[in-house]
Write a protein that holds these residues in place. Sequence first.
Motif, PDB file in Angstrom:
ATOM      1  N   HIS A 162       0.881  -1.153   0.000  1.00  0.00           N
ATOM      2  CA  HIS A 162       0.000   0.000   0.000  1.00  0.00           C
ATOM      3  C   HIS A 162       0.925   1.211   0.000  1.00  0.00           C
ATOM      4  CE1 HIS A 162      -2.994   2.937   1.369  1.00  0.00           C
ATOM      5  NE2 HIS A 162      -3.888   2.091   0.914  1.00  0.00           N
ATOM      6  N   PRO A 163       0.528   2.298  -0.604  1.00  0.00           N
ATOM      7  CA  PRO A 163       1.444   3.440  -0.654  1.00  0.00           C
ATOM      8  C   PRO A 163       1.985   3.911   0.687  1.00  0.00           C
ATOM      9  CG  PRO A 163      -0.330   3.760  -2.201  1.00  0.00           C
ATOM     10  CD  PRO A 163      -0.661   2.512  -1.429  1.00  0.00           C
ATOM     11  N   ARG A 164       1.232   3.743   1.775  1.00  0.00           N
ATOM     12  CA  ARG A 164       1.731   4.275   3.048  1.00  0.00           C
ATOM     13  C   ARG A 164       1.514   3.291   4.197  1.00  0.00           C
ATOM     14  NH1 ARG A 164       2.602   9.766   2.409  1.00  0.00           N
ATOM     15  NH2 ARG A 164       1.575  10.695   0.604  1.00  0.00           N
ATOM     16  N   ASP A 165       2.467   3.326   5.146  1.00  0.00           N
ATOM     17  CA  ASP A 165       2.271   2.595   6.386  1.00  0.00           C
ATOM     18  C   ASP A 165       1.724   3.585   7.421  1.00  0.00           C
ATOM     19  OD1 ASP A 165       4.369   4.152   7.246  1.00  0.00           O
ATOM     20  OD2 ASP A 165       5.717   2.503   7.724  1.00  0.00           O
ATOM     21  N   ILE A 166       1.646   3.185   8.676  1.00  0.00           N
ATOM     22  CA  ILE A 166       1.051   4.054   9.690  1.00  0.00           C
ATOM     23  C   ILE A 166       1.917   5.269   9.987  1.00  0.00           C
ATOM     24  CG2 ILE A 166      -0.189   2.151  10.784  1.00  0.00           C
ATOM     25  CD1 ILE A 166       1.924   2.144  12.970  1.00  0.00           C
TER      26      ILE A 166
END
Length: 245
Positions: A162-166
Amino acid sequence: MKYNPLIPPLSVQSLAEFLRDLAYSKKLFHSVDWSLSVSPPNEGDAAIRHLGSICTHARSRPVTKRIYLSFCYTEDMGIHDVKATVEGNTVRHEQSMTFEAFRSYAMSLFDADSLYAPERVRERQQKRPTKDAPTLLEFTAFLCSFSPASGEAVDWSLRVLHPRDIWDDVAYSGGLWTHYPSAIPPAAPFHSISFSYSRTWGIYDVSAWNNKIKYAEIKRTDLNGLKRLAENLFTSTSNELEDAI
């Protein structure tokens, strides 16, 4: 080129977000797949190559036109080797493209008039780099060290999850598994490891299987910990594995 504030600067993150937003757009949702994967670096080249694609599929509705768009991306060369096929016939092959030109062409190729836009934008938290997180190059070098070319009968993959983690960084999903030629059934025993990775969160959500039996489950580890797990799983005998559990 005139700056366009609607198009972010090119990066793995912005490229992955565009692929996701195109695939999840109202017109294309459930009709196309996208992928952005790490490729083994060329010999003597420290640049990380990403291989990307977006294509139609027929899982949920009849395909009216088979479209496949593939490309390569590196930080120094940007988007290059762009190839588009329709019904198996090459319709375009470009040595390089700007991000803006690529976005425009991909939307035109798949006849998408808009991109996916979430109703609520998640609040982005400040990045917190971890001290033990390997760089993407270090992590890829480790994965390559278990490849058949290095003498170990193990395959690997690492792709944008996914493009971003937390922590507002690119998130990758990957794995290591016992290599076997595609024309024959899986080798016995068949071992595998799955994991997630990001530069800020490190290596996390690690699971390992000894054949079909869960061997280990680790919430988070460093590169040395993953190395030990892989060495134990892929180079030990069955008896040694049982003793290690």
